[in-house]
Scaffold this motif. Sequence first.
Motif, short mmCIF file in Angstrom:
data_model
loop_
_atom_site.label_atom_id
_atom_site.label_comp_id
_atom_site.label_asym_id
_atom_site.label_seq_id
_atom_site.Cartn_x
_atom_site.Cartn_y
_atom_site.Cartn_z
N ARG A 1 -17.03 -9.52 -10.02
CA ARG A 1 -17.77 -10.56 -10.73
C ARG A 1 -18.62 -11.39 -9.76
O ARG A 1 -19.82 -11.47 -9.87
CB ARG A 1 -16.80 -11.48 -11.47
CG ARG A 1 -16.62 -11.14 -12.92
CD ARG A 1 -15.61 -12.06 -13.55
NE ARG A 1 -14.25 -11.62 -13.29
CZ ARG A 1 -13.30 -12.42 -12.82
NH1 ARG A 1 -13.56 -13.67 -12.56
NH2 ARG A 1 -12.09 -11.95 -12.62
N GLU B 1 -3.82 -3.46 -10.65
CA GLU B 1 -3.64 -2.43 -9.63
C GLU B 1 -4.63 -2.63 -8.49
O GLU B 1 -4.29 -2.58 -7.31
CB GLU B 1 -3.85 -1.03 -10.23
CG GLU B 1 -2.97 -0.72 -11.42
CD GLU B 1 -1.51 -0.61 -11.00
OE1 GLU B 1 -1.26 -0.21 -9.87
OE2 GLU B 1 -0.64 -0.96 -11.83
N ARG B 2 -5.88 -2.84 -8.87
CA ARG B 2 -6.92 -3.05 -7.87
C ARG B 2 -6.65 -4.29 -7.06
O ARG B 2 -6.83 -4.31 -5.85
CB ARG B 2 -8.27 -3.23 -8.58
CG ARG B 2 -8.86 -1.95 -9.07
CD ARG B 2 -10.30 -1.92 -8.70
NE ARG B 2 -10.64 -0.61 -8.24
CZ ARG B 2 -11.82 -0.03 -8.48
NH1 ARG B 2 -12.72 -0.67 -9.18
NH2 ARG B 2 -12.07 1.16 -8.02
N LEU C 1 0.84 -1.20 0.00
CA LEU C 1 0.00 0.00 0.00
C LEU C 1 0.87 1.25 0.00
O LEU C 1 0.57 2.24 -0.66
CB LEU C 1 -0.90 0.03 1.24
CG LEU C 1 -2.19 -0.77 1.19
CD1 LEU C 1 -3.05 -0.42 2.38
CD2 LEU C 1 -2.95 -0.52 -0.09
N LEU D 1 -10.85 -13.28 -3.12
CA LEU D 1 -11.04 -11.90 -3.59
C LEU D 1 -10.06 -11.60 -4.72
O LEU D 1 -10.45 -11.07 -5.77
CB LEU D 1 -10.80 -10.93 -2.43
CG LEU D 1 -10.79 -9.43 -2.76
CD1 LEU D 1 -12.19 -8.97 -3.11
CD2 LEU D 1 -10.24 -8.61 -1.62
N VAL E 1 -18.24 -13.49 -2.75
CA VAL E 1 -16.99 -13.00 -2.15
C VAL E 1 -17.26 -12.20 -0.89
O VAL E 1 -16.53 -12.32 0.09
CB VAL E 1 -16.18 -12.19 -3.17
CG1 VAL E 1 -14.94 -11.62 -2.52
CG2 VAL E 1 -15.79 -13.06 -4.34
N VAL F 1 -5.33 -4.30 1.48
CA VAL F 1 -6.29 -3.82 2.48
C VAL F 1 -6.92 -5.00 3.21
O VAL F 1 -7.00 -5.04 4.45
CB VAL F 1 -7.38 -2.96 1.80
CG1 VAL F 1 -8.55 -2.74 2.75
CG2 VAL F 1 -6.82 -1.63 1.36
N MET G 1 -15.21 -2.82 -1.57
CA MET G 1 -14.27 -3.53 -2.43
C MET G 1 -14.97 -4.56 -3.32
O MET G 1 -14.48 -4.87 -4.40
CB MET G 1 -13.21 -4.23 -1.58
CG MET G 1 -12.31 -3.25 -0.87
SD MET G 1 -10.79 -3.99 -0.33
CE MET G 1 -11.34 -5.02 0.99
N SER H 1 -10.97 -12.86 -8.13
CA SER H 1 -12.11 -12.32 -8.88
C SER H 1 -11.92 -10.86 -9.26
O SER H 1 -12.87 -10.22 -9.68
CB SER H 1 -13.41 -12.52 -8.09
OG SER H 1 -13.26 -12.01 -6.79
N VAL H 2 -10.71 -10.32 -9.12
CA VAL H 2 -10.45 -8.95 -9.56
C VAL H 2 -9.60 -9.00 -10.83
O VAL H 2 -8.59 -9.70 -10.87
CB VAL H 2 -9.71 -8.14 -8.48
CG1 VAL H 2 -9.55 -6.71 -8.92
CG2 VAL H 2 -10.46 -8.20 -7.18
N ASP H 3 -10.03 -8.26 -11.85
CA ASP H 3 -9.31 -8.31 -13.13
C ASP H 3 -8.14 -7.35 -13.18
O ASP H 3 -7.06 -7.68 -13.65
CB ASP H 3 -10.28 -8.01 -14.28
CG ASP H 3 -11.25 -9.15 -14.47
OD1 ASP H 3 -10.83 -10.30 -14.30
OD2 ASP H 3 -12.43 -8.89 -14.78
N SER H 4 -8.37 -6.12 -12.68
CA SER H 4 -7.31 -5.11 -12.81
C SER H 4 -6.19 -5.39 -11.82
O SER H 4 -6.42 -5.60 -10.62
CB SER H 4 -7.91 -3.73 -12.55
OG SER H 4 -7.01 -2.93 -11.84
N LEU I 1 -8.00 2.93 5.65
CA LEU I 1 -7.75 2.14 4.45
C LEU I 1 -8.72 2.39 3.31
O LEU I 1 -8.47 2.00 2.17
CB LEU I 1 -7.77 0.64 4.80
CG LEU I 1 -6.68 0.17 5.77
CD1 LEU I 1 -6.88 -1.29 6.11
CD2 LEU I 1 -5.31 0.37 5.14
N SER J 1 -4.07 -3.44 -4.43
CA SER J 1 -4.45 -2.60 -3.29
C SER J 1 -5.55 -3.28 -2.48
O SER J 1 -5.54 -3.23 -1.25
CB SER J 1 -4.87 -1.21 -3.75
OG SER J 1 -5.93 -1.30 -4.67
N TRP J 2 -6.49 -3.95 -3.15
CA TRP J 2 -7.56 -4.59 -2.40
C TRP J 2 -7.06 -5.74 -1.55
O TRP J 2 -7.46 -5.92 -0.40
CB TRP J 2 -8.67 -5.08 -3.34
CG TRP J 2 -9.51 -3.97 -3.84
CD1 TRP J 2 -9.30 -2.63 -3.60
CD2 TRP J 2 -10.67 -4.05 -4.65
NE1 TRP J 2 -10.26 -1.90 -4.22
CE2 TRP J 2 -11.12 -2.73 -4.88
CE3 TRP J 2 -11.37 -5.12 -5.22
CZ2 TRP J 2 -12.25 -2.46 -5.64
CZ3 TRP J 2 -12.49 -4.84 -5.98
CH2 TRP J 2 -12.93 -3.52 -6.19
#
Lengths: 43, 232, 263
Positions: free
Chosen positions: C197, B139-140, B68, B131, C202, B147, C192, B134-137, C255, B143-144
Amino acid sequence: MPDGVIVDGWASVIAAYSVTTVGLIIYAASLWQRRRRLERKQS
Amino acid sequence: MRGKFQWEHAVLLLALVLLTVGTYIGLAVAPPERHMGDVQRIMYVHVPTAWIAMLSLTVAFVAAIGSLWSGKHKWDAAVVGSTETGVVLTGLLLSQGMIWARATWGVWWDWDVRLTTSLVMFILFAGVLALRASVDSAERRASWSAVAIIVAYADVPLVYFCVRWWRSLHQVQSTPETVDAAMMLPLRINAFGMLFLATWFIVRRARLELAQRQVEETTLPERRSVEEVQHA
Amino acid sequence: MSLASRELPSVAATMAPPRSPADTPAGAISGPSWLNNLRAMLAKELLLEWRNLSRLGSVALFGAVTLVLFSFVAPPQAGARRMATAGFLVLALLLSSTLSLSESFRKETHHRALTGLLLVPVAPSAIFIAKAFANFFQLVLLAPVLIPVALVLFSVDLTATSGVSYPLLQLLAVWALASAGLAAPGTLYAAMTSDLRGRDVVLPLLFFPLVVPVLLAAVKATALVLSGDAMGQLGSWNLLLLIFAVVHGTLGTVLFGYAVEES
C-alpha cells in the motif's frame, strides 16, 4: 562545559528516570488498549 | 484466555520489585561519582536499558530465523513481541543518552559511536514495524518481517564499525571505568529488573499477536475472497 | 516502460526453454540448470534495460536536478563547496537509486510476471542475482552523468588532487562499489515493497537507515579522492564498501526466496 563536578546533576537524573518510566507505562497502556479493542471485537 | 493465570505476570511483579529496589539503591544509597557527580546515576537506568534493548533485538533476530525456518505462528509472534519491545527500549535509550549528553558534554546530540549506532538501529527496526503495518496477508507479514529483521540485524555491526572509523578523529568520550562495588550493585539489580520487564512485554505482545491472528483467521474468509476478486 | 512491461509475460514464458530433451527441469538449485536460469534471467534483465533506456535517462536527469538544488544551498565559498561535493554526489546517487529500485519490481508485479517466473520454475536466487546486477548496472550508468555535473557545479578540479593517482578511475571505483552496496539490499527490499500500500514511504524508510554505512564510507572515500589521500585511507573505505556489498548480496541471495514465495 568545564571539567570538574557537574552542577544541577539531579535535574538530569530525574529527567532520565521519568522519561523512562513514562515511556514504559505508555507502551504497557498501548498493549492493554490493543488487547481491549481485540476483546471487544471478539465478543 | 480470560481468568486463567498467566505466568508472565509473576515475572512482571518480580521486575517491578527489582527495579524499585535497584533504583532506590542507585539514587539514594550509592555514592555520587567523583568526576561526574550525581549525573552518573543516569547510568543505573541507562546501561541496563542498553543491554536489554540489544538483547531484545537479538531475540528478534533468532525468532526471525525460527519463523522463516518453521513458518509457525508462534515464532512470528515472538518476532513482533521482541522487535516492538526492542524498539521501545532503544527509543528510551536514545532519550536517556540525549539527557546524558546534555548534562556532561553540554549538547543534546553528539555523533558518538554508540549514540549514532543506537539511532540507526532505532530507525532500522522501526522501519520493520512500519513494513509489518502495511502488509495485509498474515503469511507475507510473517516472512517479510523475518527477512527484514535478519537483514537489519546483520547491518548493525557494519553501522557500528563504519561510524567508529568515520569518527576516528573525534575525541573518545569519557565513561567511568573504575566502577566500585557500590555502583555495580544497583546496575546489576536494575539489569535483571529490566530483563524481566522486557520478558513481560515480549510475552504480552506475542500473546496479543496470536490472539489477533486467531480473530483474523475466523473472520477472514469473506474478506479474503473479496481481495482475490480485486486481484484477478 | 509500458513497452517493456507489456513484453514481459512473453519474455517470461520463453524464459527457460529446454535446451535439449535431456535437460533437467529448471527447478534444481545447483548445477547447470541453475546456471541456465541465471543466464536467461540476466539476458532478460539486460533486454529490459535496453528497452528502458529512456527511463534510465529520466532517473539520471532527476539525479542531476538534485545536484543543481544542492549546489544552490551549498555555501558560496569555493573551499567549502569543494568540501561538500562528496556528500552531495553520494546523496544524489542514493536519491536516484530509490527511483530505479522501486521501479525494478513494479514491472514484475504487473500481470503477476514474478509469480509466472517462480512457477516456470526459475530458482529465486537466480532471479535475485540477475535483478541485483541490473540495478547495479543502472546505478553505475548514472556516473557519466552525475560525476561531471557535480564536478562542474561545485568547481572541483580533478587534475589538481594530490596523492591520488588516476583520480577519475578511483572515483569510478568508489562509485561502482557504492552502487553495489545500494543495489544488493535495495533489490531485496524493492521486491518486498513493490505491491505494498504505502510502498513509496516504506521503501525509503527501510532502505535509508540500512545503507548508512554505504553513505558514510562512500562520502569519505569520494572526499579522499577529491581532496587528496595523504594518509592512504582510501583502500580501507573501499574495502568496507566491498564487505557491505558482499554481506548484503549473500543475504539477499539466500533470503529472496522467502521474500517472494506465494503464500
